[in-house]
Design an enzyme around this catalytic site. Structure first.
Site, PDB file in Angstrom:
ATOM      1  N   GLY A 252      17.185  40.146  69.342  1.00 55.81           N
ATOM      2  CA  GLY A 252      16.721  38.881  68.763  1.00 55.81           C
ATOM      3  C   GLY A 252      15.506  38.351  69.498  1.00 55.81           C
TER       4      GLY A 252
ATOM      5  CG  ASP B 276      21.255  42.471  68.465  1.00 57.38           C
ATOM      6  OD1 ASP B 276      21.567  42.412  67.259  1.00 57.38           O
ATOM      7  OD2 ASP B 276      20.641  41.573  69.043  1.00 57.38           O
TER       8      ASP B 276
ATOM      9  CB  THR C 284      19.891  37.164  62.798  1.00 59.84           C
ATOM     10  OG1 THR C 284      20.240  37.017  64.194  1.00 59.84           O
ATOM     11  CG2 THR C 284      20.976  36.551  61.949  1.00 59.84           C
TER      12      THR C 284
ATOM     13  CG  ASN D  27      35.873  40.089  72.477  1.00 58.74           C
ATOM     14  OD1 ASN D  27      37.083  40.007  72.674  1.00 58.74           O
ATOM     15  ND2 ASN D  27      35.353  40.269  71.280  1.00 58.74           N
TER      16      ASN D  27
ATOM     17  CE1 TYR E 194      23.771  28.589  66.775  1.00 57.17           C
ATOM     18  CE2 TYR E 194      23.074  26.296  66.837  1.00 57.17           C
ATOM     19  CZ  TYR E 194      22.960  27.591  67.296  1.00 57.17           C
ATOM     20  OH  TYR E 194      22.035  27.890  68.274  1.00 57.17           O
TER      21      TYR E 194
ATOM     22  CE  LYS F  75      25.219  29.144  70.048  1.00 56.02           C
ATOM     23  NZ  LYS F  75      24.892  30.256  70.955  1.00 56.02           N
TER      24      LYS F  75
ATOM     25  CE1 TYR G 178      38.829  33.249  78.984  1.00 53.51           C
ATOM     26  CE2 TYR G 178      38.452  35.014  80.560  1.00 53.51           C
ATOM     27  CZ  TYR G 178      39.030  34.552  79.397  1.00 53.51           C
ATOM     28  OH  TYR G 178      39.814  35.384  78.654  1.00 53.51           O
TER      29      TYR G 178
HETATM   30  P1  NAD Z   1      17.991  35.490  66.959  1.00 49.31           P
HETATM   31  O1  NAD Z   1      18.667  35.408  65.641  1.00 49.31           O
HETATM   32  O2  NAD Z   1      16.565  35.927  67.001  1.00 49.31           O
HETATM   33  O3  NAD Z   1      18.796  36.425  67.944  1.00 49.31           O
HETATM   34  C1  NAD Z   1      20.192  36.514  67.939  1.00 49.31           C
HETATM   35  C2  NAD Z   1      20.564  37.977  68.106  1.00 49.31           C
HETATM   36  O4  NAD Z   1      22.005  38.066  68.186  1.00 49.31           O
HETATM   37  C3  NAD Z   1      20.138  38.847  66.928  1.00 49.31           C
HETATM   38  O5  NAD Z   1      19.451  39.989  67.391  1.00 49.31           O
HETATM   39  C4  NAD Z   1      21.444  39.205  66.243  1.00 49.31           C
HETATM   40  O6  NAD Z   1      21.397  40.458  65.584  1.00 49.31           O
HETATM   41  C5  NAD Z   1      22.410  39.202  67.423  1.00 49.31           C
HETATM   42  N1  NAD Z   1      23.830  38.999  67.042  1.00 49.31           N
HETATM   43  C6  NAD Z   1      24.333  38.004  66.270  1.00 49.31           C
HETATM   44  N2  NAD Z   1      25.670  38.166  66.131  1.00 49.31           N
HETATM   45  C7  NAD Z   1      26.005  39.268  66.851  1.00 49.31           C
HETATM   46  C8  NAD Z   1      27.217  39.938  67.102  1.00 49.31           C
HETATM   47  N3  NAD Z   1      28.383  39.513  66.599  1.00 49.31           N
HETATM   48  N4  NAD Z   1      27.200  41.042  67.903  1.00 49.31           N
HETATM   49  C9  NAD Z   1      26.038  41.500  68.441  1.00 49.31           C
HETATM   50  N5  NAD Z   1      24.856  40.904  68.220  1.00 49.31           N
HETATM   51  C10 NAD Z   1      24.832  39.801  67.428  1.00 49.31           C
HETATM   52  O7  NAD Z   1      18.137  34.027  67.632  1.00 49.31           O
HETATM   53  P2  NAD Z   1      17.501  33.445  68.970  1.00 49.31           P
HETATM   54  O8  NAD Z   1      16.629  32.312  68.612  1.00 49.31           O
HETATM   55  O9  NAD Z   1      16.972  34.526  69.800  1.00 49.31           O
HETATM   56  O10 NAD Z   1      18.790  32.837  69.673  1.00 49.31           O
HETATM   57  C11 NAD Z   1      19.465  33.522  70.700  1.00 49.31           C
HETATM   58  C12 NAD Z   1      20.549  32.643  71.301  1.00 49.31           C
HETATM   59  O11 NAD Z   1      19.973  31.433  71.800  1.00 49.31           O
HETATM   60  C13 NAD Z   1      21.626  32.236  70.294  1.00 49.31           C
HETATM   61  O12 NAD Z   1      22.879  32.234  70.937  1.00 49.31           O
HETATM   62  C14 NAD Z   1      21.232  30.812  69.935  1.00 49.31           C
HETATM   63  O13 NAD Z   1      22.347  30.049  69.556  1.00 49.31           O
HETATM   64  C15 NAD Z   1      20.625  30.319  71.229  1.00 49.31           C
HETATM   65  N6  NAD Z   1      19.668  29.215  70.982  1.00 49.31           N
HETATM   66  C16 NAD Z   1      18.420  29.471  70.523  1.00 49.31           C
HETATM   67  C17 NAD Z   1      17.563  28.411  70.289  1.00 49.31           C
HETATM   68  C18 NAD Z   1      16.145  28.622  69.838  1.00 49.31           C
HETATM   69  O14 NAD Z   1      15.429  27.625  69.656  1.00 49.31           O
HETATM   70  N7  NAD Z   1      15.656  29.824  69.677  1.00 49.31           N
HETATM   71  C19 NAD Z   1      17.998  27.092  70.480  1.00 49.31           C
HETATM   72  C20 NAD Z   1      19.292  26.884  70.922  1.00 49.31           C
HETATM   73  C21 NAD Z   1      20.129  27.952  71.181  1.00 49.31           C
END
Ligand code: NAD
Ligand code: UDP
Length: 328
Positions: free
Chosen positions: A11, A32, A36, A100, A146, A150, A160
């Site tokens: 991601g 991954d 997404t 997990n 979501y 979280k 934990y």
């Molecule tokens: P993103 O969608 O680009 O990346 C998320 C990645 O997680 C993707 O590659 C997706 O394939 C993978 N994924 C999702 N479910 C999965 C699963 N069950 N098993 C394995 N892989 C899985 O999003 P991002 O912006 O990079 O966000 C990454 C993290 O940061 C997330 O947890 C998100 O909640 C958190 N976050 C991001 C932002 C932001 O502004 N970008 C803000 C707050 C929190």
């Protein structure tokens, strides 16, 4: 060589974290399931001897042989459009996936950092948001899948820590942007930039008076890196406090891109937070951290990235019409 497992590695944030830890001399294992994410984000690491990749859904039992020093759990859909489209997977990765990985952290005696979010504050009644604010979340609203996943993630992480003595860290990430965001993920920066590049009008949801505060990815990664190596267990906000209304932000994008298109107004999604700005006093004090990249500079780098995408990527229809999802 220290070993770090990074979930969500394909991601946006996960891939930048992989780069950072490799640069710091770690052995990085990315995990991954591409729900997404995009293989392209980690393609440059495929021949790196310090990078391994495991294609796995972390909501299923996570098997890993060998030692681990750190786990960074970043797997989760992160754009409102994504989590409205795949709500059950979103709930599962925040809850079962976190469980997990905490189990794995306990077994390996690894330190685990979880990616929490400003969404735990919901549509906040305290402004700017401090870590001691409990939030204002509609559990059953469309965004609840979501936000509540979280919030559960933070609770199980603290359990934990308290019950099993696992070393844990919690980062509350505020809107972060930069290269490798998915152009069509529906978040406001790729949405506006994609619209400008395709010669479409920019879609403002609601009247555009809602605010956000955008943090450039390099600043975010630096904050996360420092937090992981700190000894602070409770949540820490990492974000850029420079707040702007979405309407003013659209004007900035129009100037930056030179588009001759106009803005058009669409319905505001249900429970869309009206204001958001991190209070980063704690991060400054604990980590000596504050953002360094201003919005003009970060947006220019991001726009250059989107401009470099192929025609095919630019016109991929995925999520182009998401009005159906957003107000259910
Ligand atoms: P993103 O969608 O680009 O990346 C998320 C990645 O997680 C993707 O590659 C997706 O394939 C993978 N994924 C999702 N479910 C999965 C699963 N069950 N098993 C394995 N892989 C899985 O999003 P991002 O912006 O990079 O966000 C990454 C993290 O940061 C997330 O947890 C998100 O909640 C958190 N976050 C991001 C932002 C932001 O502004 N970008 C803000 C707050 C929190
Ligand atoms: N937004 C908008 N037009 C778009 C996409 C988003 O006006 O095409 C608004 C959205 O309603 C929200 C803000 O921009 O108020 C930020 O949305 P995003 O999805 O990027 O993040 P989040 O709501 O999770 O902060």
């Amino acid at each position: 060589m220290k070993k770090v497992l990074i979930t969500g590695a394909a991601g946006f944030l996960g891939s930048h974290l992989c780069d950072r830890f490799i640069k710091e001399g770690y052995k990085v294992i990315g995990m991954d399931n591409f729900i997404t994410g995009d293989k392209k984000n980690i393609a440059h690491l495929s021949n790196n001897p310090n990078f391994d990749f495991i294609d796995h859904d972390v909501s299923e039992y996570v098997k890993f042989d060998g030692e681990l020093d750190y786990i960074l759990h970043f797997a989760s859909p992160a754009s409102p459009i994504d989590y409205l489209k795949i709500p059950i997977q979103t709930l599962k990765v925040g809850s079962l996936g976190t469980h997990n990985l905490l189990g794995l952290a306990k077994a390996k005696r690894a330190r685990m950092l979880i990616a929490s979010t400003s969404e735990v504050y919901g549509d906040p009644l305290v402004h700017p948001q401090t870590e001691d604010y409990y939030g204002n979340v509609n559990t059953i609203g469309p965004r609840g899948v979501y936000d509540e996943a979280k919030r559960f993630q933070e609770s199980i992480t603290m359990a934990y820590h308290r019950f099993h003595g696992v070393e844990t860290r919690i980062v509350r990430i505020f809107n972060t942007y930069g290269p490798r965001m998915r152009l069509n993920d529906g978040r406001v920066i790729p949405a506006f930039m994609g619209q400008a590049l395709r010669g479409e009008d920019l879609t403002i949801f609601g009247d555009g008076s809602q605010t956000r505060s955008f943090c450039y990815v390099d600043d975010q990664v630096e904050g996360i890196y420092r937090l992981l190596l700190s000894d602070y267990v409770e949540p820490v906000n990492i974000g850029n406090p420079h707040e702007i209304s979405i309407k003013d932000f659209a004007e900035e994008i129009i100037k930056l891109t030179g588009t001759t298109q106009k803005v058009i107004y669409q319905d505001l999604p249900v429970n869309d937070p009206m204001q958001r700005q991190p209070d980063i006093t704690l991060a400054k004090k604990l980590l000596g951290w504050e953002p360094k990249v201003d919005r003009a500079e970060g947006m220019k780098i991001t726009y250059d990235y989107f401009k470099s995408l192929t025609e095919e990527e630019l016109y991929k229809s995925e999520h182009k019409d998401f009005s159906g999802f957003i107000n259910k």
